[in-house]
Scaffold this motif. Structure first.
Motif, PDB file in Angstrom:
ATOM      1  N   LEU A 127     -33.729   1.260 -47.883  1.00 25.61           N
ATOM      2  CA  LEU A 127     -34.895   2.119 -48.087  1.00 25.61           C
ATOM      3  C   LEU A 127     -35.356   2.744 -46.777  1.00 25.61           C
ATOM      4  N   ARG A 128     -35.339   1.955 -45.715  1.00 23.64           N
ATOM      5  CA  ARG A 128     -35.715   2.519 -44.414  1.00 23.64           C
ATOM      6  C   ARG A 128     -34.741   3.623 -43.999  1.00 23.64           C
ATOM      7  N   ALA A 129     -33.467   3.438 -44.306  1.00 23.76           N
ATOM      8  CA  ALA A 129     -32.470   4.458 -43.977  1.00 23.76           C
ATOM      9  C   ALA A 129     -32.741   5.758 -44.734  1.00 23.76           C
ATOM     10  N   GLN A 130     -33.367   5.661 -45.901  1.00 23.06           N
ATOM     11  CA  GLN A 130     -33.744   6.846 -46.665  1.00 23.06           C
ATOM     12  C   GLN A 130     -35.031   7.480 -46.154  1.00 23.06           C
ATOM     13  N   GLY A 131     -35.720   6.769 -45.251  1.00 23.31           N
ATOM     14  CA  GLY A 131     -36.972   7.286 -44.714  1.00 23.31           C
ATOM     15  C   GLY A 131     -38.225   6.678 -45.315  1.00 23.31           C
ATOM     16  N   TRP A 132     -38.056   5.640 -46.164  1.00 22.97           N
ATOM     17  CA  TRP A 132     -39.215   4.988 -46.751  1.00 22.97           C
ATOM     18  C   TRP A 132     -39.869   4.044 -45.748  1.00 22.97           C
ATOM     19  N   ASP A 133     -41.170   3.945 -45.810  1.00 23.45           N
ATOM     20  CA  ASP A 133     -41.927   2.970 -45.031  1.00 23.45           C
ATOM     21  C   ASP A 133     -41.956   1.671 -45.825  1.00 23.45           C
ATOM     22  N   THR A 134     -41.275   0.631 -45.339  1.00 24.11           N
ATOM     23  CA  THR A 134     -41.264  -0.662 -46.025  1.00 24.11           C
ATOM     24  C   THR A 134     -42.254  -1.645 -45.416  1.00 24.11           C
ATOM     25  N   SER A 135     -43.113  -1.156 -44.536  1.00 20.89           N
ATOM     26  CA  SER A 135     -44.261  -1.907 -44.031  1.00 20.89           C
ATOM     27  C   SER A 135     -43.887  -3.255 -43.410  1.00 20.89           C
ATOM     28  N   GLY A 136     -42.760  -3.307 -42.728  1.00 16.50           N
ATOM     29  CA  GLY A 136     -42.382  -4.531 -42.015  1.00 16.50           C
ATOM     30  C   GLY A 136     -41.917  -5.663 -42.905  1.00 16.50           C
ATOM     31  N   SER A 137     -41.449  -5.361 -44.102  1.00 13.59           N
ATOM     32  CA  SER A 137     -41.013  -6.416 -45.014  1.00 13.59           C
ATOM     33  C   SER A 137     -39.891  -7.244 -44.406  1.00 13.59           C
ATOM     34  N   ALA A 138     -40.010  -8.568 -44.557  1.00 11.25           N
ATOM     35  CA  ALA A 138     -38.967  -9.479 -44.107  1.00 11.25           C
ATOM     36  C   ALA A 138     -38.713 -10.566 -45.141  1.00 11.25           C
ATOM     37  N   THR A 139     -39.160 -10.317 -46.365  1.00  8.86           N
ATOM     38  CA  THR A 139     -39.060 -11.313 -47.431  1.00  8.86           C
ATOM     39  C   THR A 139     -38.561 -10.653 -48.713  1.00  8.86           C
ATOM     40  N   GLN A 140     -38.665 -11.404 -49.812  1.00  8.40           N
ATOM     41  CA  GLN A 140     -38.217 -10.892 -51.106  1.00  8.40           C
ATOM     42  C   GLN A 140     -39.174  -9.864 -51.696  1.00  8.40           C
ATOM     43  N   ILE A 141     -40.303  -9.633 -51.061  1.00 12.11           N
ATOM     44  CA  ILE A 141     -41.240  -8.588 -51.483  1.00 12.11           C
ATOM     45  C   ILE A 141     -41.001  -7.367 -50.599  1.00 12.11           C
ATOM     46  N   VAL A 142     -40.520  -6.288 -51.212  1.00 14.33           N
ATOM     47  CA  VAL A 142     -40.143  -5.085 -50.456  1.00 14.33           C
ATOM     48  C   VAL A 142     -40.970  -3.915 -50.970  1.00 14.33           C
TER      49      VAL A 142
END
Length: 217
Positions: A127-142
């Motif tokens: 998702l980040r590669a597509q340009g989405w902001d994933t808000s620092g996700s590092a878990t199963q919640i993306v």
């Protein structure tokens, strides 16, 4: 809502500096993170360094309610002084049995935990590669932060039409301008479904006519 991980060690150090106690809510980490699924605290610093840890019996354990882990003195205090405990209605007998069974199963599910973490990191990176902001996700919640409420609802409706159980999360649950889609993954999701999700999001983003819901047209 961000899928990030709290800096437990730093929080404990700050609490020790000012004579405070730390209570950790592990609701989204129970059975999912840490050694034998015991949570982020057990993974980072060890449970003995905090006053209490609250674990859910829902979510990964598929039941209801919660339980508190802590020293004996805390247990006695809660039993005798916590009005919400004293006056609550007891669980039906099958529920504690279900919860114990789920906990026993979760102890041996390291392979599933590793698969879930792999799925999560892969989806967040895609998702980040597509340009989405994933808000620092590092878990199963993306999360995929969209911004506007109407656009987030429209994106959720489009993904639902593609067979994904996705909901839009909007203020006041998240800050203004940070409405988002929130993906909560499981280890059982086939990798090809994650690819299809990525492709569906990419398609939605390139189709302006899909950015407005029927009710807002």
């Amino acid at each position: 809502m961000d899928g990030d991980i709290a800096p437990i060690a730093e929080i404990v150090a700050l609490a020790e500096r000012y004579g405070a106690a730390v209570v950790v809510d592990e609701a989204h980490a129970t059975a999912v993170h840490g050694p034998s699924g015991r949570g982020i605290t057990a993974k980072m610093i060890g449970a003995s360094q905090v006053l209490a840890i609250v674990h859910t019996c829902g979510k990964a354990l598929a039941s209801a309610g919660a339980f508190v882990c802590g020293p004996a003195v805390l247990k006695e205090h809660l039993i005798n002084h916590a009005r919400t405990f004293i006056f609550t209605t007891a669980m039906p007998p099958y529920m504690p049995g279900q919860i114990r069974a789920a906990l026993r199963l979760s102890l041996e599910m390291d392979q599933q935990r590793e698969a879930l973490q792999s799925h999560s990191l892969r989806l967040a990176a895609a998702l980040r590669a597509q340009g989405w902001d994933t808000s620092g996700s590092a878990t199963q919640i993306v999360p995929a932060v969209i911004g506007g409420n109407h656009e987030a609802i429209a994106a959720a409706e489009f993904l639902q039409s593609q067979g994904f159980a996705v909901r839009a999360i909007r203020p006041p649950t998240v800050p203004e301008g940070r409405a988002r889609l929130r993906f909560s993954l499981t280890s059982a999701i086939p990798p090809q479904e994650l690819v299809r999700l990525e492709e569906s999001l990419r398609f939605w983003r390139t189709q302006p006519q899909l950015h407005v819901t029927a009710g807002c047209a």
